[in-house]
Write an enzyme that holds these catalytic residues in place. Structure first.
Site, PDB file in Angstrom:
ATOM      1  N   CYS A   1     -22.533  -1.319 -19.515  1.00 43.64           N
ATOM      2  CA  CYS A   1     -21.177  -1.510 -20.023  1.00 43.64           C
ATOM      3  C   CYS A   1     -20.227  -1.678 -18.846  1.00 43.64           C
ATOM      4  O   CYS A   1     -20.288  -0.948 -17.865  1.00 43.64           O
ATOM      5  CB  CYS A   1     -20.776  -0.350 -20.929  1.00 43.64           C
ATOM      6  SG  CYS A   1     -19.458   0.690 -20.333  1.00 43.64           S
ATOM      7  N   GLU A   2     -19.379  -2.697 -18.952  1.00 43.83           N
ATOM      8  CA  GLU A   2     -18.524  -3.019 -17.808  1.00 43.83           C
ATOM      9  C   GLU A   2     -17.341  -2.063 -17.672  1.00 43.83           C
ATOM     10  O   GLU A   2     -16.638  -2.100 -16.674  1.00 43.83           O
ATOM     11  CB  GLU A   2     -18.030  -4.470 -17.895  1.00 43.83           C
ATOM     12  CG  GLU A   2     -17.037  -4.745 -19.008  1.00 43.83           C
ATOM     13  CD  GLU A   2     -16.639  -6.218 -19.060  1.00 43.83           C
ATOM     14  OE1 GLU A   2     -17.342  -7.042 -18.437  1.00 43.83           O
ATOM     15  OE2 GLU A   2     -15.641  -6.531 -19.720  1.00 43.83           O
ATOM     16  N   HIS A   3     -17.110  -1.232 -18.654  1.00 48.42           N
ATOM     17  CA  HIS A   3     -15.981  -0.300 -18.559  1.00 48.42           C
ATOM     18  C   HIS A   3     -16.352   0.981 -17.824  1.00 48.42           C
ATOM     19  O   HIS A   3     -15.512   1.587 -17.171  1.00 48.42           O
ATOM     20  CB  HIS A   3     -15.463   0.052 -19.965  1.00 48.42           C
ATOM     21  CG  HIS A   3     -15.010  -1.144 -20.724  1.00 48.42           C
ATOM     22  ND1 HIS A   3     -15.313  -1.361 -22.055  1.00 48.42           N
ATOM     23  CD2 HIS A   3     -14.287  -2.220 -20.325  1.00 48.42           C
ATOM     24  CE1 HIS A   3     -14.791  -2.512 -22.433  1.00 48.42           C
ATOM     25  NE2 HIS A   3     -14.165  -3.053 -21.414  1.00 48.42           N
ATOM     26  N   HIS A   4     -17.595   1.415 -17.943  1.00 50.82           N
ATOM     27  CA  HIS A   4     -18.008   2.685 -17.331  1.00 50.82           C
ATOM     28  C   HIS A   4     -19.208   2.540 -16.394  1.00 50.82           C
ATOM     29  O   HIS A   4     -19.629   3.510 -15.780  1.00 50.82           O
ATOM     30  CB  HIS A   4     -18.354   3.707 -18.423  1.00 50.82           C
ATOM     31  CG  HIS A   4     -17.250   3.941 -19.402  1.00 50.82           C
ATOM     32  ND1 HIS A   4     -17.138   3.241 -20.592  1.00 50.82           N
ATOM     33  CD2 HIS A   4     -16.193   4.776 -19.362  1.00 50.82           C
ATOM     34  CE1 HIS A   4     -16.056   3.643 -21.233  1.00 50.82           C
ATOM     35  NE2 HIS A   4     -15.463   4.575 -20.522  1.00 50.82           N
TER      36      HIS A   4
ATOM     37  N   GLN B   1     -20.896  -5.618 -25.375  1.00 51.54           N
ATOM     38  CA  GLN B   1     -21.887  -6.087 -26.356  1.00 51.54           C
ATOM     39  C   GLN B   1     -21.404  -7.337 -27.093  1.00 51.54           C
ATOM     40  O   GLN B   1     -22.193  -8.237 -27.400  1.00 51.54           O
ATOM     41  CB  GLN B   1     -22.183  -4.947 -27.343  1.00 51.54           C
ATOM     42  CG  GLN B   1     -23.329  -5.273 -28.291  1.00 51.54           C
ATOM     43  CD  GLN B   1     -23.636  -4.114 -29.213  1.00 51.54           C
ATOM     44  OE1 GLN B   1     -23.439  -2.955 -28.860  1.00 51.54           O
ATOM     45  NE2 GLN B   1     -24.118  -4.411 -30.408  1.00 51.54           N
TER      46      GLN B   1
ATOM     47  N   HIS C   1     -24.698   3.120 -26.837  1.00 49.31           N
ATOM     48  CA  HIS C   1     -23.943   3.089 -25.588  1.00 49.31           C
ATOM     49  C   HIS C   1     -23.878   4.471 -24.965  1.00 49.31           C
ATOM     50  O   HIS C   1     -23.334   5.399 -25.561  1.00 49.31           O
ATOM     51  CB  HIS C   1     -22.531   2.563 -25.856  1.00 49.31           C
ATOM     52  CG  HIS C   1     -22.506   1.108 -26.265  1.00 49.31           C
ATOM     53  ND1 HIS C   1     -21.980   0.124 -25.463  1.00 49.31           N
ATOM     54  CD2 HIS C   1     -22.985   0.487 -27.372  1.00 49.31           C
ATOM     55  CE1 HIS C   1     -22.116  -1.052 -26.073  1.00 49.31           C
ATOM     56  NE2 HIS C   1     -22.714  -0.855 -27.237  1.00 49.31           N
TER      57      HIS C   1
ATOM     58  N   CYS D   1     -22.070   5.474 -22.666  1.00 50.89           N
ATOM     59  CA  CYS D   1     -20.699   5.930 -22.398  1.00 50.89           C
ATOM     60  C   CYS D   1     -20.129   6.648 -23.609  1.00 50.89           C
ATOM     61  O   CYS D   1     -19.246   7.496 -23.471  1.00 50.89           O
ATOM     62  CB  CYS D   1     -19.806   4.776 -21.947  1.00 50.89           C
ATOM     63  SG  CYS D   1     -19.650   3.424 -23.109  1.00 50.89           S
TER      64      CYS D   1
HETATM   65 ZN   LIG Z   1     -18.477   2.033 -21.740  1.00 49.41          ZN
END
Ligand SMILES: [Zn+2]
Length: 206
Positions: A98-101, A139, A167, A169
């Protein structure tokens, strides 16, 4: 620049390989060293001595999709064929970040297409999943990229992609829904018709 290449024979009938740039490994290794120290650990203790380098290589492996061309992979195994029925490859294993975490998300991908004079070697579909999954992702975009790549390259009568993923995260960070999975889907051409879409969803057990 020296490049180290370790070949790994996979179950799928193609070769995957780990390729590391020494420069990138050195740079990322030094940064991991700092990060681990900042997080309160001692990078000189035995178990952590080689961790920055291992992590640097692991991250290069997990983001190798940036250097790979999914269109070229599909074009390498396209064949003229008058087969007109739905082709389904289901339960393709998915591992992405995941590109956020920068934490993993993982699950299954189901792909279907209806040929339009051309078919593609079945092992190529899991390969393009890997190419797009081995990047920093969300995703939703991953679903669209797989869909668009097949649609634009193979020009089928229709294509469908469903992804079910968990996920880390969400699961590791104490959000309430620890066992939830996220489902995303995309449909083009014939699959925009409700009967064709339902037939596909039934065949993948949804
Ligand atoms: Zn994430």
């Amino acid at each position: 620049m020296h490049r180290q290449v370790d070949y790994i024979e996979l179950i799928m009938p193609y070769k995957s390989f780990e390729e590391y740039s020494d420069d990138v490994t050195d740079n990322v290794k030094n940064k991991y060293q700092e990060i681990i120290t900042d997080l309160g650990e001692d990078t000189s203790r035995d178990g952590l001595l080689k961790t920055p380098e291992r992590a640097a290589k692991a991250m290069q492996f997990l983001t190798q999709g940036y250097d790979q061309d999914p269109v070229e992979i599909l074009k390498g195994a396209m064949f003229k064929e008058s087969y007109n029925e739905m082709v389904i490859v289901k339960d393709i294993e998915l591992y992405s970040l995941c590109e956020h975490h920068i934490l993993p998300f993982f699950g299954k991908v189901h792909i279907a297409y209806i040929p339009n004079g051309q078919i593609v070697g079945l092992s190529k579909l899991p390969r393009i999943v890997d190419v797009f999954a081995r990047r920093l992702q969300v995703q939703e975009r991953l679903t669209q990229q797989i869909l668009d790549c097949i649609n634009d390259t193979l020009n089928p009568q229709g294509v469908a992609v469903v992804i079910e993923a968990s996920h880390m995260c969400m699961m590791m960070r104490g959000v309430q829904k620890q066992n939830s999975t996220t489902t995303t889907s995309g449909f083009r051409g014939q699959f925009e018709k409700i009967e064709t879409r339902n037939e596909f969803l039934k065949l993948i057990g949804k």
